[in-house]
Design a protein around this motif. Structure first.
Motif, PDB file in Angstrom:
ATOM      1  N   ILE A   1      20.077  51.293  28.744  1.00  0.00           N
ATOM      2  CA  ILE A   1      19.304  50.132  28.300  1.00  0.00           C
ATOM      3  C   ILE A   1      20.150  49.146  27.495  1.00  0.00           C
ATOM      4  O   ILE A   1      19.615  48.299  26.799  1.00  0.00           O
ATOM      5  CB  ILE A   1      18.056  50.577  27.506  1.00  0.00           C
ATOM      6  N   ALA A   2      21.459  49.243  27.614  1.00  0.00           N
ATOM      7  CA  ALA A   2      22.339  48.287  26.937  1.00  0.00           C
ATOM      8  C   ALA A   2      22.067  46.889  27.494  1.00  0.00           C
ATOM      9  O   ALA A   2      21.778  46.728  28.677  1.00  0.00           O
ATOM     10  CB  ALA A   2      23.799  48.662  27.161  1.00  0.00           C
ATOM     11  N   PRO A   3      22.138  45.849  26.644  1.00  0.00           N
ATOM     12  CA  PRO A   3      21.853  44.486  27.112  1.00  0.00           C
ATOM     13  C   PRO A   3      22.764  44.043  28.267  1.00  0.00           C
ATOM     14  O   PRO A   3      22.320  43.431  29.212  1.00  0.00           O
ATOM     15  CB  PRO A   3      22.092  43.608  25.891  1.00  0.00           C
ATOM     16  N   VAL A   4      24.029  44.395  28.195  1.00  0.00           N
ATOM     17  CA  VAL A   4      24.969  44.097  29.272  1.00  0.00           C
ATOM     18  C   VAL A   4      25.671  45.404  29.605  1.00  0.00           C
ATOM     19  O   VAL A   4      26.337  45.979  28.765  1.00  0.00           O
ATOM     20  CB  VAL A   4      26.004  43.026  28.847  1.00  0.00           C
ATOM     21  N   ASN A   5      25.488  45.861  30.829  1.00  0.00           N
ATOM     22  CA  ASN A   5      26.088  47.132  31.216  1.00  0.00           C
ATOM     23  C   ASN A   5      26.972  46.897  32.437  1.00  0.00           C
ATOM     24  O   ASN A   5      26.500  46.873  33.566  1.00  0.00           O
ATOM     25  CB  ASN A   5      25.012  48.180  31.517  1.00  0.00           C
ATOM     26  N   ASN A   6      28.246  46.692  32.189  1.00  0.00           N
ATOM     27  CA  ASN A   6      29.198  46.461  33.273  1.00  0.00           C
ATOM     28  C   ASN A   6      29.787  47.753  33.814  1.00  0.00           C
ATOM     29  O   ASN A   6      30.711  47.713  34.619  1.00  0.00           O
ATOM     30  CB  ASN A   6      30.319  45.534  32.805  1.00  0.00           C
ATOM     31  N   ARG A   7      29.253  48.893  33.380  1.00  0.00           N
ATOM     32  CA  ARG A   7      29.765  50.178  33.847  1.00  0.00           C
ATOM     33  C   ARG A   7      28.936  50.739  34.997  1.00  0.00           C
ATOM     34  O   ARG A   7      29.298  51.735  35.589  1.00  0.00           O
ATOM     35  CB  ARG A   7      29.770  51.170  32.688  1.00  0.00           C
ATOM     36  N   LYS A   8      27.803  50.089  35.346  1.00  0.00           N
ATOM     37  CA  LYS A   8      26.973  50.574  36.453  1.00  0.00           C
ATOM     38  C   LYS A   8      27.748  50.452  37.760  1.00  0.00           C
ATOM     39  O   LYS A   8      28.516  49.519  37.957  1.00  0.00           O
ATOM     40  CB  LYS A   8      25.679  49.764  36.564  1.00  0.00           C
ATOM     41  N   PHE A   9      27.505  51.423  38.657  1.00  0.00           N
ATOM     42  CA  PHE A   9      28.157  51.346  39.955  1.00  0.00           C
ATOM     43  C   PHE A   9      27.257  51.924  41.037  1.00  0.00           C
ATOM     44  O   PHE A   9      26.355  52.702  40.773  1.00  0.00           O
ATOM     45  CB  PHE A   9      29.521  52.051  39.943  1.00  0.00           C
ATOM     46  N   HIS A  10      27.487  51.481  42.274  1.00  0.00           N
ATOM     47  CA  HIS A  10      26.797  52.003  43.440  1.00  0.00           C
ATOM     48  C   HIS A  10      27.665  53.079  44.054  1.00  0.00           C
ATOM     49  O   HIS A  10      28.890  52.967  44.085  1.00  0.00           O
ATOM     50  CB  HIS A  10      26.557  50.900  44.479  1.00  0.00           C
ATOM     51  N   ILE A  11      27.008  54.110  44.563  1.00  0.00           N
ATOM     52  CA  ILE A  11      27.738  55.186  45.205  1.00  0.00           C
ATOM     53  C   ILE A  11      27.004  55.585  46.488  1.00  0.00           C
ATOM     54  O   ILE A  11      25.777  55.582  46.529  1.00  0.00           O
ATOM     55  CB  ILE A  11      27.910  56.396  44.257  1.00  0.00           C
ATOM     56  N   VAL A  12      27.776  55.844  47.539  1.00  0.00           N
ATOM     57  CA  VAL A  12      27.226  56.308  48.810  1.00  0.00           C
ATOM     58  C   VAL A  12      27.968  57.585  49.179  1.00  0.00           C
ATOM     59  O   VAL A  12      29.196  57.610  49.221  1.00  0.00           O
ATOM     60  CB  VAL A  12      27.392  55.252  49.929  1.00  0.00           C
ATOM     61  N   TYR A  13      27.201  58.646  49.409  1.00  0.00           N
ATOM     62  CA  TYR A  13      27.742  59.932  49.857  1.00  0.00           C
ATOM     63  C   TYR A  13      27.282  60.173  51.285  1.00  0.00           C
ATOM     64  O   TYR A  13      26.279  59.620  51.727  1.00  0.00           O
ATOM     65  CB  TYR A  13      27.202  61.090  49.008  1.00  0.00           C
ATOM     66  N   TRP A  14      27.982  61.066  51.990  1.00  0.00           N
ATOM     67  CA  TRP A  14      27.543  61.466  53.329  1.00  0.00           C
ATOM     68  C   TRP A  14      27.764  62.954  53.515  1.00  0.00           C
ATOM     69  O   TRP A  14      28.577  63.573  52.846  1.00  0.00           O
ATOM     70  CB  TRP A  14      28.263  60.658  54.406  1.00  0.00           C
ATOM     71  N   SER A  15      26.998  63.510  54.449  1.00  0.00           N
ATOM     72  CA  SER A  15      27.141  64.911  54.810  1.00  0.00           C
ATOM     73  C   SER A  15      26.519  65.116  56.185  1.00  0.00           C
ATOM     74  O   SER A  15      26.114  64.153  56.830  1.00  0.00           O
ATOM     75  CB  SER A  15      26.472  65.813  53.769  1.00  0.00           C
TER      76      SER A  15
END
Length: 174
Positions: free
Chosen positions: A27-41
């Motif tokens: 809930i930080a006002p600016v969070n530049n550490r978020k990332f998208h991740i895609v896995y497969w199996s």
């Protein structure tokens, strides 16, 4: 592989999982550490293997601020992730397969896209549909309810399916 060997006629099913991850304070006002991740199996690995993180292979890890700058955002990125398995002039699991070389003998794996696993938030951003608050969580699925809700009988129109029936019909495929 011995139980259900892949072939051109019976390819394995690739399953993709995607999510946005927020390390640290979500809930930080600016969070530049978020990332998208895609896995497969592969679905054919079975439920016991798919319950372990070692059975999921990372396909994409990218900061959300970078993904958000792409036209159509994660939708476009997710499309390219799917296309990575089916390149006309390169790796193509459906037509050429993938050759794995082992000392005891080589194995070729053919595969097709078999499923996508996402939460409501990922559905919202990848498919541009309503998120967790929606009652229809998949663009291809009918609304699902538990058998105990009796909604299936009350509907009478054939468009409502019991969740237990849905899960049993999926398990019958394996």
């Amino acid at each position: 592989m011995l139980e259900t060997p892949p072939s051109v006629e019976r390819p394995w099913d690739i399953i993709l999982y995607s999510d946005e991850v927020t390390p640290g304070n979500p809930i930080a006002p600016v969070n530049n550490r978020k990332f998208h991740i895609v896995y497969w199996s592969f679905m054919q690995l079975g439920a016991n293997a798919l319950a372990r993180e070692e059975a999921w292979f990372p396909l994409l890890i990218e900061f959300s601020c970078v993904v958000n700058r792409v036209h159509a955002g994660i939708s476009q990125v997710f499309k390219e992730c799917i296309k990575a398995f089916f390149q006309p002039g390169g790796l193509n699991f459906s037509t050429n397969g993938l050759l794995l070389e082992f000392p005891d003998g080589d194995v070729r794996i053919w595969a097709k896209l078999g499923g996508i696993l996402q939460d409501g938030g990922a559905h919202k951003y990848v498919y541009m549909i309503r998120g967790d608050g929606a009652s229809k969580f998949c663009v291809l699925c009918r609304n699902l309810f538990t058998e105990a809700s009796n909604v299936c009988e009350a509907g009478g129109n054939g468009f409502v399916v019991s969740f237990q029936f849905f899960i049993l019909s999926i398990l019958d495929q394996f």
